[in-house]
Scaffold this motif. Structure first.
Motif, PDB file in Angstrom:
ATOM      1  N   PRO A   1       9.451  -3.483 -13.174  1.00 48.09           N
ATOM      2  CA  PRO A   1       8.708  -2.337 -13.416  1.00 48.09           C
ATOM      3  C   PRO A   1       7.132  -2.632 -13.510  1.00 48.09           C
ATOM      4  O   PRO A   1       6.434  -1.620 -13.047  1.00 48.09           O
ATOM      5  CB  PRO A   1       9.405  -1.377 -14.593  1.00 48.09           C
ATOM      6  N   SER A   2       7.092  -3.496 -14.412  1.00 44.80           N
ATOM      7  CA  SER A   2       5.768  -3.646 -14.818  1.00 44.80           C
ATOM      8  C   SER A   2       4.902  -4.317 -13.767  1.00 44.80           C
ATOM      9  O   SER A   2       3.396  -4.424 -13.591  1.00 44.80           O
ATOM     10  CB  SER A   2       5.481  -4.594 -16.186  1.00 44.80           C
ATOM     11  N   LEU A   3       5.588  -4.805 -12.629  1.00 46.51           N
ATOM     12  CA  LEU A   3       4.825  -5.106 -11.511  1.00 46.51           C
ATOM     13  C   LEU A   3       4.244  -4.271 -10.635  1.00 46.51           C
ATOM     14  O   LEU A   3       3.406  -4.444  -9.881  1.00 46.51           O
ATOM     15  CB  LEU A   3       5.834  -6.038 -10.639  1.00 46.51           C
ATOM     16  N   ILE A   4       4.616  -3.032 -10.862  1.00 47.10           N
ATOM     17  CA  ILE A   4       3.914  -1.938  -9.967  1.00 47.10           C
ATOM     18  C   ILE A   4       2.452  -1.852 -10.500  1.00 47.10           C
ATOM     19  O   ILE A   4       2.306  -1.773 -11.670  1.00 47.10           O
ATOM     20  CB  ILE A   4       4.673  -0.570 -10.381  1.00 47.10           C
ATOM     21  N   GLY A   5       1.724  -1.932  -9.372  1.00 43.90           N
ATOM     22  CA  GLY A   5       0.306  -1.871  -9.604  1.00 43.90           C
ATOM     23  C   GLY A   5      -0.375  -3.158  -9.997  1.00 43.90           C
ATOM     24  O   GLY A   5      -1.580  -3.077 -10.210  1.00 43.90           O
ATOM     25  N   VAL A   6       0.281  -4.265  -9.924  1.00 47.05           N
ATOM     26  CA  VAL A   6      -0.239  -5.447 -10.362  1.00 47.05           C
ATOM     27  C   VAL A   6      -1.327  -5.945  -9.466  1.00 47.05           C
ATOM     28  O   VAL A   6      -2.066  -6.469  -9.642  1.00 47.05           O
ATOM     29  CB  VAL A   6       0.733  -6.715 -10.409  1.00 47.05           C
ATOM     30  N   ASN A   7      -1.280  -5.602  -8.122  1.00 52.76           N
ATOM     31  CA  ASN A   7      -2.249  -5.997  -7.054  1.00 52.76           C
ATOM     32  C   ASN A   7      -3.329  -4.982  -7.197  1.00 52.76           C
ATOM     33  O   ASN A   7      -4.389  -5.075  -6.532  1.00 52.76           O
ATOM     34  CB  ASN A   7      -1.585  -5.664  -5.661  1.00 52.76           C
ATOM     35  N   ARG A   8      -3.512  -3.870  -8.183  1.00 47.70           N
ATOM     36  CA  ARG A   8      -4.690  -3.195  -8.239  1.00 47.70           C
ATOM     37  C   ARG A   8      -5.749  -3.430  -9.195  1.00 47.70           C
ATOM     38  O   ARG A   8      -5.380  -4.395  -9.921  1.00 47.70           O
ATOM     39  CB  ARG A   8      -4.247  -1.684  -8.732  1.00 47.70           C
ATOM     40  N   ASN A   9      -6.790  -3.328  -8.719  1.00 54.69           N
ATOM     41  CA  ASN A   9      -7.955  -3.816  -9.787  1.00 54.69           C
ATOM     42  C   ASN A   9      -8.058  -2.914 -11.074  1.00 54.69           C
ATOM     43  O   ASN A   9      -7.558  -1.730 -11.203  1.00 54.69           O
ATOM     44  CB  ASN A   9      -9.451  -3.452  -9.004  1.00 54.69           C
ATOM     45  N   PRO A  10      -8.433  -3.652 -11.886  1.00 57.34           N
ATOM     46  CA  PRO A  10      -8.376  -3.036 -13.575  1.00 57.34           C
ATOM     47  C   PRO A  10      -9.321  -1.688 -13.309  1.00 57.34           C
ATOM     48  O   PRO A  10     -10.295  -1.887 -12.620  1.00 57.34           O
ATOM     49  CB  PRO A  10      -8.826  -3.876 -14.055  1.00 57.34           C
ATOM     50  N   ASN A  11      -9.014  -0.821 -14.096  1.00 56.34           N
ATOM     51  CA  ASN A  11      -9.687   0.513 -14.271  1.00 56.34           C
ATOM     52  C   ASN A  11      -9.814   1.359 -13.015  1.00 56.34           C
ATOM     53  O   ASN A  11     -11.035   1.927 -12.935  1.00 56.34           O
ATOM     54  CB  ASN A  11     -10.918   0.240 -14.938  1.00 56.34           C
TER      55      ASN A  11
ATOM     56  N   LYS B   1      -6.670   1.019   1.547  1.00 61.05           N
ATOM     57  CA  LYS B   1      -7.562   1.898   0.705  1.00 61.05           C
ATOM     58  C   LYS B   1      -8.551   1.474  -0.138  1.00 61.05           C
ATOM     59  O   LYS B   1      -9.211   2.217  -1.166  1.00 61.05           O
ATOM     60  CB  LYS B   1      -6.582   2.593  -0.250  1.00 61.05           C
ATOM     61  N   GLU B   2      -8.767   0.147  -0.142  1.00 60.83           N
ATOM     62  CA  GLU B   2      -9.890  -0.527  -1.150  1.00 60.83           C
ATOM     63  C   GLU B   2      -9.486  -0.623  -2.452  1.00 60.83           C
ATOM     64  O   GLU B   2     -10.565  -0.548  -3.175  1.00 60.83           O
ATOM     65  CB  GLU B   2     -11.275   0.008  -0.471  1.00 60.83           C
ATOM     66  N   LYS B   3      -8.290  -0.324  -2.865  1.00 61.95           N
ATOM     67  CA  LYS B   3      -8.193  -0.205  -4.172  1.00 61.95           C
ATOM     68  C   LYS B   3      -7.431  -1.415  -4.964  1.00 61.95           C
ATOM     69  O   LYS B   3      -7.153  -1.727  -6.171  1.00 61.95           O
ATOM     70  CB  LYS B   3      -7.379   0.939  -4.977  1.00 61.95           C
ATOM     71  N   ASP B   4      -7.056  -2.376  -3.848  1.00 64.85           N
ATOM     72  CA  ASP B   4      -6.387  -3.878  -4.409  1.00 64.85           C
ATOM     73  C   ASP B   4      -7.489  -4.718  -4.682  1.00 64.85           C
ATOM     74  O   ASP B   4      -8.481  -4.720  -4.471  1.00 64.85           O
ATOM     75  CB  ASP B   4      -5.636  -4.380  -3.272  1.00 64.85           C
ATOM     76  N   ARG B   5      -7.224  -5.713  -5.517  1.00 65.06           N
ATOM     77  CA  ARG B   5      -7.867  -6.863  -5.771  1.00 65.06           C
ATOM     78  C   ARG B   5      -8.453  -7.625  -4.642  1.00 65.06           C
ATOM     79  O   ARG B   5      -7.587  -7.621  -3.687  1.00 65.06           O
ATOM     80  CB  ARG B   5      -7.114  -7.708  -6.832  1.00 65.06           C
ATOM     81  N   PRO B   6      -9.533  -8.209  -4.838  1.00 64.43           N
ATOM     82  CA  PRO B   6      -9.680  -8.862  -3.691  1.00 64.43           C
ATOM     83  C   PRO B   6      -8.656  -9.881  -3.054  1.00 64.43           C
ATOM     84  O   PRO B   6      -8.736 -10.400  -1.925  1.00 64.43           O
ATOM     85  CB  PRO B   6     -11.218  -9.646  -4.015  1.00 64.43           C
ATOM     86  N   LEU B   7      -8.188 -10.664  -3.976  1.00 66.75           N
ATOM     87  CA  LEU B   7      -7.260 -11.780  -3.698  1.00 66.75           C
ATOM     88  C   LEU B   7      -6.308 -11.129  -2.808  1.00 66.75           C
ATOM     89  O   LEU B   7      -5.815 -11.791  -1.857  1.00 66.75           O
ATOM     90  CB  LEU B   7      -6.849 -12.227  -4.873  1.00 66.75           C
ATOM     91  N   PHE B   8      -5.732  -9.991  -3.185  1.00 69.49           N
ATOM     92  CA  PHE B   8      -4.358  -9.361  -2.397  1.00 69.49           C
ATOM     93  C   PHE B   8      -4.933  -8.857  -1.162  1.00 69.49           C
ATOM     94  O   PHE B   8      -4.257  -8.963   0.056  1.00 69.49           O
ATOM     95  CB  PHE B   8      -3.800  -8.384  -3.198  1.00 69.49           C
TER      96      PHE B   8
END
Length: 344
Positions: A122-132, A160-167
């Motif tokens: 469950p903690s992996l949900i959103g791991v690809n998103r940028n902090p804040n 949608k441009e909300k993921d970290r650049p790496l992903f």
């Protein structure tokens, strides 16, 4: 829990297990760069040239490592390759047929109990998103963001441009390769391992086990921490702006076994994406990841030397980078006194 790809959740676990660049398939470099790809709307709407290789292709010859009468034959894999390429090497089949043991490429395994896995998922949900809730516009330099927009329109219009650049870089590269008629999978290795199974060779894997006591906390800390992945993102943009045609050339060079072109490959810049993970504070400071790369390398070398000592013939598969890199595994075997012969 074995680390696999390519979906986002698997890529999140990939970050935690340090299976970065080789599995990514971004094993290309600008090298002999062709003219830049136009980013105009007209280009974006054009149908890209597709590569279709219908004849069987042998790939490159094998590297030969020997000591006395005992030989280790190593076949080098490469990515991306032409879509729908029919690969078959009678030379590889013959070597597998007379060998006693097979050494697959090194891999990693994240050691977690079933209970730990259930808690961590469950903690992996959103791991690809940028902090804040930051967007790419917020985290990228303006000139890098400007270069991203036409490539987004061409390859990932729904992003949608909300993921970290790496992903985003990973997704962008995969979409671009698909349009260009290239694939980033491991079909050749699957065919090799099918031959190995048919011949009933002994298989000696090199698996480095990463033991994480509290994976859930590690994931949570990873989600909050910044990644130095702008270099990875920028390099991916550079590849897609200027290097698509060169990728095709190199893919065909591998398929045809053109060793002279293969020797000119430069793998140095691909490290920018794996370094973004390795150098993150969370992983850098975690005991499980400290010295992991060196330990992994030592494990494979130990397996290779043991196989060479006990077998007349051993067959192995490694990424081409490890064969060509002056500091790679092939160079390490040569430094230990083995005779190393490159294919003609």
């Amino acid at each position: 829990m074995k680390v696999l790809m390519p979906n986002r959740r698997a890529l999140a676990v990939l970050c935690l297990s340090l299976l970065a660049a080789p599995s990514w398939a971004q094993s290309t470099d600008a090298g002999d760069t062709p003219p830049p790809v136009s980013a105009s709307a007209e280009t974006a709407e054009a149908v890209p040239e597709q590569i279709l290789v219908v004849a069987q292709k042998p790939g490159p010859g094998m590297w030969k490592v020997s000591k006395g009468e005992h030989v280790l034959w190593i076949f080098g894999t490469y990515s991306p390759l032409p879509t729908k390429m029919a690969w078959r090497s009678h030379e590889v089949e013959a070597v597998i047929g007379r060998s006693q043991e097979y050494l697959p490429p090194p891999s990693s395994k994240l050691e977690m109990s079933y209970f730990q896995t259930a808690l961590a998922l469950p903690s992996l949900i959103g791991v690809n998103r940028n902090p804040n809730d930051a967007t790419l516009r917020d985290v990228l330099p303006p000139e890098v963001y400007a270069r991203w927009l036409p490539l987004k329109e061409k390859y990932l219009p729904k992003n949608k441009e909300k993921d970290r650049p790496l992903f985003v870089a990973y997704e962008l590269f995969g979409a671009a390769m698909k349009q260009a008629g290239l694939m980033t999978g491991n079909d050749v290795r699957k065919q090799v391992e099918k031959m190995v199974g048919q011949k009933k060779l002994k298989v000696t894997p090199t698996i480095y086990e990463l033991k994480v006591d509290n994976p859930r906390r590690l994931v949570q800390e990873f989600k909050k921490s910044p990644l130095e992945d702008v270099a990875c993102f920028s390099h991916t943009l550079k590849q897609l702006e200027t290097d698509i045609e060169a990728m095709r050339v190199r893919a065909h060079a591998w398929a045809k076994g053109d060793i002279e072109v293969i020797r000119r490959l430069d793998f140095s810049e691909q490290e920018s994406c794996s370094n973004a993970i390795r150098n993150s504070a969370v992983l850098r400071e975690h005991p499980a990841f400290q010295g992991a790369e060196e330990k992994h390398r030592a494990m494979w070398l130990a397996n290779a030397e043991a196989a060479l000592a006990r077998n007349v013939s051993t067959f192995a598969v490694l990424p081409m980078k490890d064969l060509l890199d002056p500091k790679g595994l092939m160079a390490a075997l040569a430094a230990r006194g083995y005779t190393v012969e490159q294919p003609e």
